[in-house]
Design a protein around this motif. Structure first.
Motif, PDB file in Angstrom:
ATOM      1  N   GLU A 240     -13.722 -29.554  -3.461  1.00  0.00           N
ATOM      2  CA  GLU A 240     -12.894 -30.326  -4.376  1.00  0.00           C
ATOM      3  C   GLU A 240     -13.307 -29.986  -5.800  1.00  0.00           C
ATOM      4  N   THR A 241     -12.356 -30.033  -6.717  1.00  0.00           N
ATOM      5  CA  THR A 241     -12.651 -29.811  -8.132  1.00  0.00           C
ATOM      6  C   THR A 241     -12.203 -31.039  -8.913  1.00  0.00           C
ATOM      7  N   ASP A 242     -13.091 -31.528  -9.759  1.00  0.00           N
ATOM      8  CA  ASP A 242     -12.810 -32.672 -10.630  1.00  0.00           C
ATOM      9  C   ASP A 242     -12.826 -32.144 -12.066  1.00  0.00           C
ATOM     10  N   GLU A 243     -11.663 -31.705 -12.535  1.00  0.00           N
ATOM     11  CA  GLU A 243     -11.558 -31.100 -13.871  1.00  0.00           C
ATOM     12  C   GLU A 243     -11.943 -32.079 -14.974  1.00  0.00           C
TER      13      GLU A 243
ATOM     14  N   ARG B 131     -15.536 -32.054 -15.091  1.00  0.00           N
ATOM     15  CA  ARG B 131     -16.042 -30.675 -15.067  1.00  0.00           C
ATOM     16  C   ARG B 131     -17.101 -30.464 -13.996  1.00  0.00           C
ATOM     17  N   ARG B 132     -16.742 -30.867 -12.771  1.00  0.00           N
ATOM     18  CA  ARG B 132     -17.659 -30.706 -11.645  1.00  0.00           C
ATOM     19  C   ARG B 132     -16.882 -30.360 -10.385  1.00  0.00           C
ATOM     20  N   ALA B 133     -17.632 -29.893  -9.370  1.00  0.00           N
ATOM     21  CA  ALA B 133     -17.019 -29.519  -8.101  1.00  0.00           C
ATOM     22  C   ALA B 133     -17.856 -30.095  -6.966  1.00  0.00           C
ATOM     23  N   LEU B 134     -17.176 -30.508  -5.918  1.00  0.00           N
ATOM     24  CA  LEU B 134     -17.848 -30.945  -4.700  1.00  0.00           C
ATOM     25  C   LEU B 134     -18.028 -29.704  -3.833  1.00  0.00           C
ATOM     26  N   ILE B 135     -19.282 -29.433  -3.459  1.00  0.00           N
ATOM     27  CA  ILE B 135     -19.577 -28.241  -2.657  1.00  0.00           C
ATOM     28  C   ILE B 135     -20.178 -28.625  -1.313  1.00  0.00           C
ATOM     29  N   LYS B 136     -20.082 -27.675  -0.373  1.00  0.00           N
ATOM     30  CA  LYS B 136     -20.749 -27.801   0.926  1.00  0.00           C
ATOM     31  C   LYS B 136     -21.671 -26.598   1.059  1.00  0.00           C
TER      32      LYS B 136
ATOM     33  N   LEU C 237     -31.374 -28.264  -0.312  1.00  0.00           N
ATOM     34  CA  LEU C 237     -30.255 -28.993   0.273  1.00  0.00           C
ATOM     35  C   LEU C 237     -30.057 -28.511   1.706  1.00  0.00           C
ATOM     36  N   ALA C 238     -29.646 -29.405   2.570  1.00  0.00           N
ATOM     37  CA  ALA C 238     -29.479 -29.090   3.993  1.00  0.00           C
ATOM     38  C   ALA C 238     -28.182 -28.317   4.244  1.00  0.00           C
ATOM     39  N   GLU C 239     -28.143 -27.650   5.388  1.00  0.00           N
ATOM     40  CA  GLU C 239     -26.932 -26.943   5.787  1.00  0.00           C
ATOM     41  C   GLU C 239     -25.787 -27.941   5.894  1.00  0.00           C
ATOM     42  N   PHE C 240     -24.668 -27.600   5.298  1.00  0.00           N
ATOM     43  CA  PHE C 240     -23.436 -28.400   5.266  1.00  0.00           C
ATOM     44  C   PHE C 240     -23.550 -29.665   4.423  1.00  0.00           C
ATOM     45  N   GLU C 241     -24.687 -29.861   3.726  1.00  0.00           N
ATOM     46  CA  GLU C 241     -24.812 -31.011   2.831  1.00  0.00           C
ATOM     47  C   GLU C 241     -23.791 -30.858   1.709  1.00  0.00           C
ATOM     48  N   LYS C 242     -23.231 -31.978   1.296  1.00  0.00           N
ATOM     49  CA  LYS C 242     -22.237 -31.979   0.225  1.00  0.00           C
ATOM     50  C   LYS C 242     -22.835 -32.634  -1.010  1.00  0.00           C
ATOM     51  N   THR C 243     -22.539 -32.037  -2.164  1.00  0.00           N
ATOM     52  CA  THR C 243     -23.006 -32.601  -3.430  1.00  0.00           C
ATOM     53  C   THR C 243     -22.106 -32.125  -4.558  1.00  0.00           C
ATOM     54  N   TRP C 244     -22.149 -32.835  -5.670  1.00  0.00           N
ATOM     55  CA  TRP C 244     -21.388 -32.457  -6.855  1.00  0.00           C
ATOM     56  C   TRP C 244     -22.250 -31.584  -7.754  1.00  0.00           C
ATOM     57  N   VAL C 245     -21.671 -30.505  -8.267  1.00  0.00           N
ATOM     58  CA  VAL C 245     -22.368 -29.615  -9.195  1.00  0.00           C
ATOM     59  C   VAL C 245     -21.465 -29.370 -10.411  1.00  0.00           C
ATOM     60  N   PRO C 246     -22.068 -29.074 -11.565  1.00  0.00           N
ATOM     61  CA  PRO C 246     -21.246 -28.732 -12.735  1.00  0.00           C
ATOM     62  C   PRO C 246     -20.434 -27.458 -12.464  1.00  0.00           C
ATOM     63  N   LEU C 247     -19.185 -27.447 -12.886  1.00  0.00           N
ATOM     64  CA  LEU C 247     -18.337 -26.262 -12.709  1.00  0.00           C
ATOM     65  C   LEU C 247     -18.963 -25.036 -13.361  1.00  0.00           C
TER      66      LEU C 247
END
Length: 123
Positions: free
Chosen positions: A19-22, A25-30, A60-70
């Motif tokens: 997901e991208t949160d413009e 200015r961050r993205a949800l990653i796996k 971070l664990a495999e398949f863990e989800k977190t928000w990171v700066p774009l």
């Protein structure tokens, strides 16, 4: 599925953007793999041992989800390694770099990494 490289705190990861949160200015990653193991210790007092809390930082664990700066995302065009292989490689690389450093901070960081190695369960 396209993969990207992301920086989260002091670690680097191969990830899938979910997901991208413009507006923020961050993205949800796996997380799919580890490229650089997070740095141990107090980030506000780098390479210092005499600090109130010497942090142990897990990858971070495999398949863990977190928000990171774009701004930390970059394309990742190589073949994605397996999570466990990449974690072990990143752990070994950091451990060897600390071995070369030899400072008190490096030795304390290696102690943390040895504890984490037991939790990670690789040989």
């Amino acid at each position: 599925m396209s993969l990207e490289r992301a920086v989260y705190k002091t670690g680097k990861y191969v990830c899938e953007r979910l997901e991208t949160d413009e507006s923020n200015r961050r993205a949800l990653i796996k997380v799919r793999a580890v490229l650089k193991h997070p740095t141990q210790g107090d980030l506000h007092n780098p390479k210092q041992v005499d600090v109130p809390l010497f942090h142990e930082r897990k990858a971070l664990a495999e398949f863990e989800k977190t928000w990171v700066p774009l701004s930390t995302l970059r394309p990742f065009e190589e073949e994605c390694p397996s999570y466990l292989d990449s974690l072990e490689h990143a752990w070994n690389t950091q451990f060897e770099q600390l071995e070369e450093d030899g400072s008190d901070w490096a030795k304390k960081s290696q102690q943390n990494l040895i504890e984490l190695r037991n939790e990670y369960r690789f040989s």
